[in-house]
Motif scaffolding. Structure first.
Motif, PDB file in Angstrom:
ATOM      1  N   GLY A  14       0.821  -1.207   0.000  1.00 46.76           N
ATOM      2  CA  GLY A  14       0.000   0.000   0.000  1.00 46.76           C
ATOM      3  C   GLY A  14       0.853   1.255   0.000  1.00 46.76           C
ATOM      4  N   PHE A  15       0.460   2.235   0.850  1.00 46.48           N
ATOM      5  CA  PHE A  15       1.090   3.554   0.823  1.00 46.48           C
ATOM      6  C   PHE A  15       1.819   3.817   2.143  1.00 46.48           C
ATOM      7  CE2 PHE A  15      -2.058   3.376  -2.348  1.00 46.48           C
ATOM      8  CZ  PHE A  15      -1.544   4.113  -3.397  1.00 46.48           C
ATOM      9  N   GLY A  16       3.117   4.085   2.052  1.00 45.88           N
ATOM     10  CA  GLY A  16       3.931   4.189   3.253  1.00 45.88           C
ATOM     11  C   GLY A  16       4.762   5.449   3.320  1.00 45.88           C
ATOM     12  N   LEU A  17       5.379   5.625   4.483  1.00 46.60           N
ATOM     13  CA  LEU A  17       6.304   6.752   4.703  1.00 46.60           C
ATOM     14  C   LEU A  17       7.631   6.208   5.202  1.00 46.60           C
ATOM     15  CD1 LEU A  17       4.164   9.413   6.626  1.00 46.60           C
ATOM     16  CD2 LEU A  17       4.846   9.482   4.209  1.00 46.60           C
ATOM     17  N   GLY A  18       8.660   7.040   5.099  1.00 44.72           N
ATOM     18  CA  GLY A  18       9.932   6.714   5.725  1.00 44.72           C
ATOM     19  C   GLY A  18       9.812   6.975   7.223  1.00 44.72           C
ATOM     20  N   LEU A  19      10.236   6.035   8.039  1.00 42.00           N
ATOM     21  CA  LEU A  19      10.184   6.226   9.495  1.00 42.00           C
ATOM     22  C   LEU A  19      11.343   7.125   9.915  1.00 42.00           C
ATOM     23  CD1 LEU A  19       8.960   5.518  12.259  1.00 42.00           C
ATOM     24  CD2 LEU A  19      10.470   3.513  12.306  1.00 42.00           C
ATOM     25  N   ARG A  20      11.021   8.278  10.507  1.00 44.59           N
ATOM     26  CA  ARG A  20      12.047   9.198  10.965  1.00 44.59           C
ATOM     27  C   ARG A  20      11.870   9.430  12.474  1.00 44.59           C
ATOM     28  NH1 ARG A  20      13.329   7.442   6.810  1.00 44.59           N
ATOM     29  NH2 ARG A  20      13.475   8.502   4.789  1.00 44.59           N
ATOM     30  N   PRO A  21      13.000   9.537  13.225  1.00 44.14           N
ATOM     31  CA  PRO A  21      12.904   9.629  14.692  1.00 44.14           C
ATOM     32  C   PRO A  21      11.964  10.722  15.189  1.00 44.14           C
ATOM     33  CG  PRO A  21      15.167   9.245  14.047  1.00 44.14           C
ATOM     34  CD  PRO A  21      14.392   9.434  12.768  1.00 44.14           C
ATOM     35  N   THR A  22      11.869  11.858  14.499  1.00 46.07           N
ATOM     36  CA  THR A  22      10.994  12.939  14.975  1.00 46.07           C
ATOM     37  C   THR A  22       9.526  12.516  14.994  1.00 46.07           C
ATOM     38  OG1 THR A  22      11.041  13.775  12.723  1.00 46.07           O
ATOM     39  CG2 THR A  22      12.355  14.956  14.312  1.00 46.07           C
ATOM     40  N   HIS A  23       9.196  11.471  14.278  1.00 51.07           N
ATOM     41  CA  HIS A  23       7.789  11.051  14.206  1.00 51.07           C
ATOM     42  C   HIS A  23       7.475   9.803  15.033  1.00 51.07           C
ATOM     43  CE1 HIS A  23       7.777  13.191  10.046  1.00 51.07           C
ATOM     44  NE2 HIS A  23       7.402  14.026  10.999  1.00 51.07           N
ATOM     45  N   TYR A  24       8.476   9.250  15.751  1.00 46.00           N
ATOM     46  CA  TYR A  24       8.231   8.009  16.507  1.00 46.00           C
ATOM     47  C   TYR A  24       6.974   8.123  17.384  1.00 46.00           C
ATOM     48  CZ  TYR A  24      13.029   6.140  15.689  1.00 46.00           C
ATOM     49  OH  TYR A  24      14.187   5.634  15.159  1.00 46.00           O
ATOM     50  N   GLU A  25       6.971   9.162  18.228  1.00 43.71           N
ATOM     51  CA  GLU A  25       5.884   9.288  19.210  1.00 43.71           C
ATOM     52  C   GLU A  25       4.539   9.505  18.523  1.00 43.71           C
ATOM     53  OE1 GLU A  25       5.679   8.860  22.371  1.00 43.71           O
ATOM     54  OE2 GLU A  25       7.782   8.714  22.983  1.00 43.71           O
ATOM     55  N   THR A  26       4.523  10.393  17.526  1.00 42.52           N
ATOM     56  CA  THR A  26       3.248  10.698  16.848  1.00 42.52           C
ATOM     57  C   THR A  26       2.680   9.457  16.189  1.00 42.52           C
ATOM     58  OG1 THR A  26       4.382  12.738  16.272  1.00 42.52           O
ATOM     59  CG2 THR A  26       2.185  12.474  15.383  1.00 42.52           C
ATOM     60  N   ILE A  27       3.555   8.691  15.542  1.00 41.39           N
ATOM     61  CA  ILE A  27       3.084   7.483  14.857  1.00 41.39           C
ATOM     62  C   ILE A  27       2.475   6.508  15.865  1.00 41.39           C
ATOM     63  CG2 ILE A  27       3.949   5.379  13.724  1.00 41.39           C
ATOM     64  CD1 ILE A  27       5.718   7.236  12.008  1.00 41.39           C
ATOM     65  N   LEU A  28       3.117   6.364  17.007  1.00 42.35           N
ATOM     66  CA  LEU A  28       2.606   5.418  18.012  1.00 42.35           C
ATOM     67  C   LEU A  28       1.352   5.947  18.709  1.00 42.35           C
ATOM     68  CD1 LEU A  28       5.931   4.139  19.577  1.00 42.35           C
ATOM     69  CD2 LEU A  28       4.198   2.751  18.423  1.00 42.35           C
ATOM     70  N   ASN A  29       1.371   7.243  19.057  1.00 45.57           N
ATOM     71  CA  ASN A  29       0.250   7.777  19.840  1.00 45.57           C
ATOM     72  C   ASN A  29      -1.010   8.000  19.016  1.00 45.57           C
ATOM     73  OD1 ASN A  29       1.888   7.774  22.022  1.00 45.57           O
ATOM     74  ND2 ASN A  29       2.504   9.920  21.824  1.00 45.57           N
ATOM     75  N   GLN A  30      -0.824   8.298  17.729  1.00 47.34           N
ATOM     76  CA  GLN A  30      -2.003   8.635  16.922  1.00 47.34           C
ATOM     77  C   GLN A  30      -2.435   7.489  16.019  1.00 47.34           C
ATOM     78  OE1 GLN A  30      -1.142  12.260  14.834  1.00 47.34           O
ATOM     79  NE2 GLN A  30      -0.845  13.428  16.713  1.00 47.34           N
ATOM     80  N   SER A  31      -1.771   6.341  16.134  1.00 47.76           N
ATOM     81  CA  SER A  31      -2.078   5.237  15.204  1.00 47.76           C
ATOM     82  C   SER A  31      -2.238   5.795  13.790  1.00 47.76           C
ATOM     83  CB  SER A  31      -3.343   4.507  15.627  1.00 47.76           C
ATOM     84  OG  SER A  31      -3.129   3.868  16.846  1.00 47.76           O
ATOM     85  N   ALA A  32      -1.200   6.441  13.316  1.00 43.86           N
ATOM     86  CA  ALA A  32      -1.251   7.181  12.046  1.00 43.86           C
ATOM     87  C   ALA A  32      -1.756   6.306  10.898  1.00 43.86           C
ATOM     88  CB  ALA A  32       0.137   7.712  11.726  1.00 43.86           C
ATOM     89  N   PRO A  33      -2.590   6.892  10.033  1.00 42.75           N
ATOM     90  CA  PRO A  33      -3.148   6.132   8.908  1.00 42.75           C
ATOM     91  C   PRO A  33      -2.117   5.920   7.797  1.00 42.75           C
ATOM     92  CG  PRO A  33      -3.902   8.390   8.809  1.00 42.75           C
ATOM     93  CD  PRO A  33      -3.074   8.272  10.063  1.00 42.75           C
ATOM     94  N   ILE A  34      -1.214   5.004   8.051  1.00 45.32           N
ATOM     95  CA  ILE A  34      -0.139   4.675   7.111  1.00 45.32           C
ATOM     96  C   ILE A  34      -0.190   3.164   6.932  1.00 45.32           C
ATOM     97  CG2 ILE A  34       2.372   4.735   6.747  1.00 45.32           C
ATOM     98  CD1 ILE A  34       2.445   6.879   9.009  1.00 45.32           C
ATOM     99  N   ASP A  35      -0.044   2.693   5.703  1.00 45.82           N
ATOM    100  CA  ASP A  35      -0.101   1.239   5.487  1.00 45.82           C
ATOM    101  C   ASP A  35       1.172   0.533   5.931  1.00 45.82           C
ATOM    102  OD1 ASP A  35      -2.657   1.170   4.352  1.00 45.82           O
ATOM    103  OD2 ASP A  35      -1.868   1.838   2.430  1.00 45.82           O
ATOM    104  N   TRP A  36       2.319   1.222   5.763  1.00 51.01           N
ATOM    105  CA  TRP A  36       3.591   0.566   6.094  1.00 51.01           C
ATOM    106  C   TRP A  36       4.664   1.634   6.236  1.00 51.01           C
ATOM    107  CZ3 TRP A  36       7.788   0.378   2.418  1.00 51.01           C
ATOM    108  CH2 TRP A  36       7.471   0.927   1.162  1.00 51.01           C
ATOM    109  N   LEU A  37       5.809   1.241   6.769  1.00 48.22           N
ATOM    110  CA  LEU A  37       6.915   2.187   6.962  1.00 48.22           C
ATOM    111  C   LEU A  37       8.212   1.598   6.424  1.00 48.22           C
ATOM    112  CD1 LEU A  37       5.826   3.079  10.549  1.00 48.22           C
ATOM    113  CD2 LEU A  37       6.127   4.799   8.769  1.00 48.22           C
ATOM    114  N   GLU A  38       9.016   2.478   5.872  1.00 50.86           N
ATOM    115  CA  GLU A  38      10.341   2.058   5.406  1.00 50.86           C
ATOM    116  C   GLU A  38      11.376   2.635   6.368  1.00 50.86           C
ATOM    117  OE1 GLU A  38      11.950   2.260   1.041  1.00 50.86           O
ATOM    118  OE2 GLU A  38      12.789   3.944   2.157  1.00 50.86           O
ATOM    119  N   ILE A  39      12.281   1.781   6.842  1.00 54.26           N
ATOM    120  CA  ILE A  39      13.321   2.272   7.760  1.00 54.26           C
ATOM    121  C   ILE A  39      14.653   2.371   7.020  1.00 54.26           C
ATOM    122  CG2 ILE A  39      12.184   1.233   9.762  1.00 54.26           C
ATOM    123  CD1 ILE A  39      14.585  -0.840   9.741  1.00 54.26           C
ATOM    124  N   ILE A  40      15.506   3.277   7.504  1.00 51.22           N
ATOM    125  CA  ILE A  40      16.897   3.298   7.043  1.00 51.22           C
ATOM    126  C   ILE A  40      17.617   2.252   7.893  1.00 51.22           C
ATOM    127  CG2 ILE A  40      19.009   4.677   6.799  1.00 51.22           C
ATOM    128  CD1 ILE A  40      16.770   5.775   5.068  1.00 51.22           C
TER     129      ILE A  40
END
Ligand SMILES: [Fe+2]
Length: 287
Positions: A14-40
């Protein structure tokens, strides 16, 4: 090692974002509507600490893909076995959908250029890279994805186009392609070729993922900075790519000037809408 036959239908996240440290908390706390994440991958090749702590928690909620920058598949230095071991250990820990890196070289004689440098597109380089992709795939026990890089130089020695080269690598090494739509656009401007010629030459069944990103336009050249929003010509090229390749997992890369997550989610929504319009209204996505 013999890899399993390439499946007739590609894996789709589906549709994903790159996981960046500044977004760790937001992604976890808001259950962000993202299908998947790509990590470095390199950010997590450590035995412990905060990044791995967050990664484990995020992995409980989202599929992940591993994207590396250190394989240096085109270098004449031997492949870094220690790096491959670390990649494999991380893959065992987080079970990524796939592992990718770039079709480039990043240094030679142990000196790291800290850049993703293009290769000379020759038969000799082809053979060299194919052998190394085979080694990496044997070690990791799976197909890898190689991404086309943006470039600012070409080599007089090149005997074929970049699109011929990457297609041959994928076929001969039996690997997959991560097609970066922005990188094709950037290189097409810098080297004055038609980006549609590039897309039309790539074997459809080898493309596993798309990248979208922003860049900096300097008038007579473009630098691939990943610090801006995606521009209209790259959205247009994305449309062309969707028409050729169909449903392909798509991810937005932002590496600098990172905005609030909501802004990136807006761009992701735009990508999703474009895909829905071109492919099918029922295209699978949590966005
Ligand atoms: Fe990319």
């Amino acid at each position: 090692m013999t890899l399993p036959v390439l499946p007739s239908e590609r894996a789709y996240l589906g549709f994903g974002l790159g996981l960046r440290p500044t977004h760790y908390e937001t992604i976890l706390n808001q259950s962000a509507p993202i299908d998947w994440l790509e990590i470095i991958s390199e950010n997590y090749l450590v035995p412990g600490g905060k990044p791995l702590h967050y990664l484990d928690r995020i992995r409980e909620r989202y599929p992940l893909a591993m994207h590396g920058v250190s394989l240096s598949i085109g270098s004449s230095d031997p492949l870094d076995r220690e790096y491959l071991k670390q990649l494999k250990a991380l893959a065992t820990r987080i079970e990524p959908a796939w592992i990718s890196d770039h079709l480039c070289w990043t240094g030679v004689n142990g000196v790291n250029a800290h850049d993703l440098l293009p290769l000379a597109y020759t038969e000799e380089t082809l053979k060299h890279v194919v052998a190394r992709v085979n080694q990496a795939q044997d070690f990791l026990g799976r197909r890898i994805l190689l991404e086309n890089v943006s470039s600012y130089v070409t080599y007089l020695e090149s005997e074929m186009s970049e699109w011929e080269f990457i297609s041959e690598i994928a076929q001969r090494a039996d690997c997959l392609i991560l097609l970066d739509i922005n990188n094709i656009y950037v290189s097409s401007f810098n080297h004055e070729f038609d980006p549609r010629t590039y897309l039309n030459a790539i074997p459809v069944e080898r493309v596993q993922q798309f990248h979208l990103a922003g860049h900096r336009h300097h008038g007579n050249y473009i630098i691939d900075t990943h610090d801006e929003a995606i521009v209209d010509p790259v959205w247009d090229l994305y449309k062309t790519a969707l028409r050729r390749f169909g449903k392909v997992s798509t991810m937005i890369e932002r590496d600098d000037n990172i905005p609030p997550l909501s802004e990136l989610l807006g761009e992701l929504q735009q990508a999703c809408e474009i895909a829905r319009n071109i492919l099918s209204p029922s295209i699978v996505s949590a966005v």
